[in-house]
Write a protein that holds these residues in place. Sequence first.
Motif, short mmCIF file in Angstrom:
data_model
loop_
_atom_site.label_atom_id
_atom_site.label_comp_id
_atom_site.label_asym_id
_atom_site.label_seq_id
_atom_site.Cartn_x
_atom_site.Cartn_y
_atom_site.Cartn_z
N HIS A 70 -2.24 -1.03 30.03
CA HIS A 70 -2.91 -1.19 31.32
C HIS A 70 -4.33 -0.62 31.26
N ASP A 112 -3.35 -5.41 34.26
CA ASP A 112 -2.40 -5.59 33.16
C ASP A 112 -3.19 -6.05 31.94
N TYR A 164 -5.05 -7.74 39.95
CA TYR A 164 -4.88 -6.30 39.81
C TYR A 164 -4.01 -5.77 40.93
N GLU A 184 5.09 1.73 31.89
CA GLU A 184 3.91 2.54 31.63
C GLU A 184 4.17 3.98 32.04
#
Length: 633
Positions: free
Chosen positions: A550, A563, A587, A613
């Motif tokens: 990211h 991403d 986004y 993440e």
Amino acid sequence: MGTSQSREDYISDSDYEESESGESSQYDDAQETSSSSSQSGTKTLNSLDEVDAKLKSLKLKYATPQSPNVKNPVKLYLHIGGNTPKAKWVISDKLTSYSFVRTNKINGGNDSDDDEEESEGVLGDGFWVLKVGSKVRAKVSTEMQLKMFGDQRRIDFVDKGVWALKFFSDSEYRKFVTEFQDRLFENVYGLKATEENKMKVYGKEFIGWVKPEVADDSMWEDADDGLDKTPESVTPVRGNRDLLEEFEELANGGVQSLTLGALDNSFLVSDLGLQVYRNYNRGIHNKGVSVRFDGGSSKIGSNSTPKKALLMRGETNMMLMSPLKDGKPQAPGVQQLDIETGKIVTEWKFEKDGTDITMRDITNDTKSSQLDPSESTFLGLDDNRLCQWDMRDRSGIVQNMVKGDSPVLHWTQGHQFSRGTNFQCFASTGDGSIVVGSLDGKIRLYSKTSMRQAKTAFPGLGSPITHVDVTYDGKWILGTTDTYLILICTLFTDKDGKTKTGFGGRMGNKIPAPRLLKLTPLDSHLAGTDNKIHGGHFSWVTENGKQERHLVATVGKFSVIWDFQQVKNSAHECYRNQQGLKSCYCYKIVLKDESIVESRFMHDKFAVTDSPEAPLVVATPMKVSSISLSGRR
């Protein structure tokens, strides 16, 4: 919290849409009739007159011409309601015209369409503005945040509000976009937008930056197909993700910067001192421990709150850099804090050849060197200096910390450039290569063995680079400007067919075009006209074989997340019907109730199994929050 999928993506106007659908159906009929008559054996129509006569004989009902008899006709819309449920587009002017005029004033004054050109294609005084009727008068710049919708023959932009222009034909739409891009080039560089001048600015190696349609995008595709994909053992990027706020805690106030650790602790630097936070898989928690900065006189001549904090020596020490003057980043030295004791153990001076100098920024030698308990060197940057500092003397012995004058850091390697570099920011890769961003928008790549001459120098797009980051493997660079992020692929194939990065050699003439990460005009307007994008970062990995997933940047009260894999995908829907450099508008936004100081992803090891993440940490002057990207709805 939310995403960029907002209400400005499609303009629906009943009169306009009905007219379009009517025109479309009539031309469909004409095409079908023409096709059937051709198949039935009628003679071939060899001229426009014959075609026109044949169509008239069919007694078709012609649509009213879509393009009125006005020079540069457009339909003007205004977006109202912000991001509320009542947000919508309204027609501001059903028929008006636009023009680009050169002037010395934005508001008022007499405009002249005459360009006073100087020799060699250099423009005279003034700059280009876009005028739309009597309602819009905007300087042509990236601050307009112009966004293209080729399939709708429409462009959106910001000028004290969010506006949209709809064009009456594809050719008129393309003409506007081309002219806007030329006027933008001329405003940025002060040169006529000729092919010769574009080559002069960018260089023949960067033809893809000038003409993205002819750029070699194969490296983006190759990288996307395998060179830097996350290994299968790592949780893959998933769709349908939500942003979940795990923790939010009050800070001591006056937060200046956020420093994340990869081990046990992370830190907030505030006006009152250093606050210590514990790292967890769901974010960071205040440990209730703080270190107050001594208000006494500093030996290195700076008593202001540190603006830069750098972890070193296995994250047991921290280098604190305080500017000499408010509003200026330059510092005459650094203070070394022992985190375990909470005390400043020494104050180091920057010095070269017996002369005191300043630095505007410092960073670690590599992406992971802060984890090395024996680390004694770090990198320094000033407007025209790039160097490495060593806390040991020339013999490699740790200097004796005696009372009195501050010890002097040893300049181990580097270069002092004569003029013109205007360095602003820098970052290091996993192997110690260095990327430097400049005031003129250039981004230079230096190998770990030489700081004298850049291996590759990207021309940039004219906007100052205020922050720069690089992936651990050095294949991708993220530059931050006030109005957009620029993502650069450094990969190239050398004459022997080997794939390398621009840190290791000259990239030749097949340099991929960059990609831009932008806010939509509406989000840019909601973020505030005085708020600038800052602190663009990749997510954080410190191992070979792992890939950042990211990107995050901050603007006003927004923390904006892209991403990475999606941005690299050339077939991504954002890039359809675009003219010029590919720009990504997909986004997610984390919205806070006050301006954000910094947004950073924690180290990759803190990612949990149900998240793609590690947590995102968002610091405001009064609070710190930890946000998880959930793999669940």
